[in-house]
Design a protein around this motif. Structure first.
Motif, short mmCIF file in Angstrom:
data_model
loop_
_atom_site.label_atom_id
_atom_site.label_comp_id
_atom_site.label_asym_id
_atom_site.label_seq_id
_atom_site.Cartn_x
_atom_site.Cartn_y
_atom_site.Cartn_z
N LEU A 55 0.47 -7.51 -2.37
CA LEU A 55 1.73 -7.54 -1.18
C LEU A 55 2.95 -7.11 -1.98
CD1 LEU A 55 1.50 -10.94 0.25
CD2 LEU A 55 1.60 -8.90 1.47
N SER A 66 -5.67 -1.99 2.05
CA SER A 66 -4.01 -2.08 1.78
C SER A 66 -3.19 -3.14 2.85
CB SER A 66 -3.42 -0.73 2.03
OG SER A 66 -3.33 -0.22 3.32
N VAL A 67 -2.30 -3.53 2.18
CA VAL A 67 -1.56 -4.56 3.10
C VAL A 67 -0.17 -4.03 3.02
CG1 VAL A 67 -2.77 -6.57 2.45
CG2 VAL A 67 -1.04 -5.81 1.05
N ASP A 68 0.67 -4.62 3.91
CA ASP A 68 2.06 -4.28 4.05
C ASP A 68 2.83 -4.54 2.86
OD1 ASP A 68 1.90 -2.77 6.36
OD2 ASP A 68 2.33 -4.54 7.80
N GLN A 69 3.13 -3.87 1.82
CA GLN A 69 3.98 -4.33 0.67
C GLN A 69 5.37 -4.37 0.87
OE1 GLN A 69 3.06 -1.10 -2.15
NE2 GLN A 69 0.89 -1.83 -2.43
N VAL A 70 5.76 -5.23 -0.07
CA VAL A 70 7.32 -5.39 -0.06
C VAL A 70 7.75 -4.16 -0.65
CG1 VAL A 70 9.16 -6.82 -1.11
CG2 VAL A 70 7.07 -7.87 -0.30
N PRO A 71 8.97 -3.54 0.07
CA PRO A 71 9.28 -2.27 -0.31
C PRO A 71 9.98 -2.81 -1.75
CG PRO A 71 9.74 -2.55 1.70
CD PRO A 71 9.10 -3.72 1.46
N THR A 130 13.89 -3.49 -1.69
CA THR A 130 13.83 -4.71 -1.22
C THR A 130 13.52 -5.76 -2.37
OG1 THR A 130 13.39 -3.96 0.88
CG2 THR A 130 12.93 -6.43 0.63
#
Length: 131
Positions: free
Chosen positions: A27, A80-85, A88
């Motif tokens: 993440l 993959s996962v939705d990473q924290v940008p 951000t």
């Protein structure tokens, strides 16, 4: 290389701590598709835990579609996962560190802070579900 750490005081089973650390690494972008995880033997020796505990964590990650073994090479991160940008992450982690200093200054220890954060997240999720 990615390295695991254990918190003996957390009350969380060791294998779940390992699973959570890989999920968190994905993440936050510390781990990406194709990264090799430390071998079961390396993790067991470094953390002084039973190799079966590490193998159980890796099996859980495989079942979740987050890791896959490669014969003779080890276990690798897949998918993959939705990473924290990154921007951000930098902005919010700075704010969280300030909040943590305030919590420590108020006399809270790590377990109390963790409980407060978890309870607040749970309350927030319950309110969002009720809306």
């Amino acid at each position: 290389m990615f390295a695991f750490r254990l918190d003996a005081r957390s009350g969380v089973p060791t294998y779940l701590q390992l699973v959570d650390q890989v999920r968190r690494g994905l993440l936050l972008g510390y781990l990406v598709d194709g990264d090799r995880l430390p071998t079961v033997r390396e993790v067991a020796a470094t953390l002084v835990i039973n190799p079966n505990t590490v193998a159980k964590a890796y099996r859980d990650l495989e079942r979740a579609g987050l890791a896959a073994p490669r014969a003779g090479q080890g276990t690798f991160v897949v998918g993959s996962v939705d990473q924290v940008p990154a921007a951000t992450y930098v902005k919010l982690s700075h704010g969280l560190r300030g909040w943590l200093r305030t919590a420590h200054d108020a006399g809270l220890d790590h377990d109390q802070i963790r409980a407060l954060v978890t309870a607040t997240l749970d309350d927030d999720q319950a309110q969002a579900g009720a809306a």
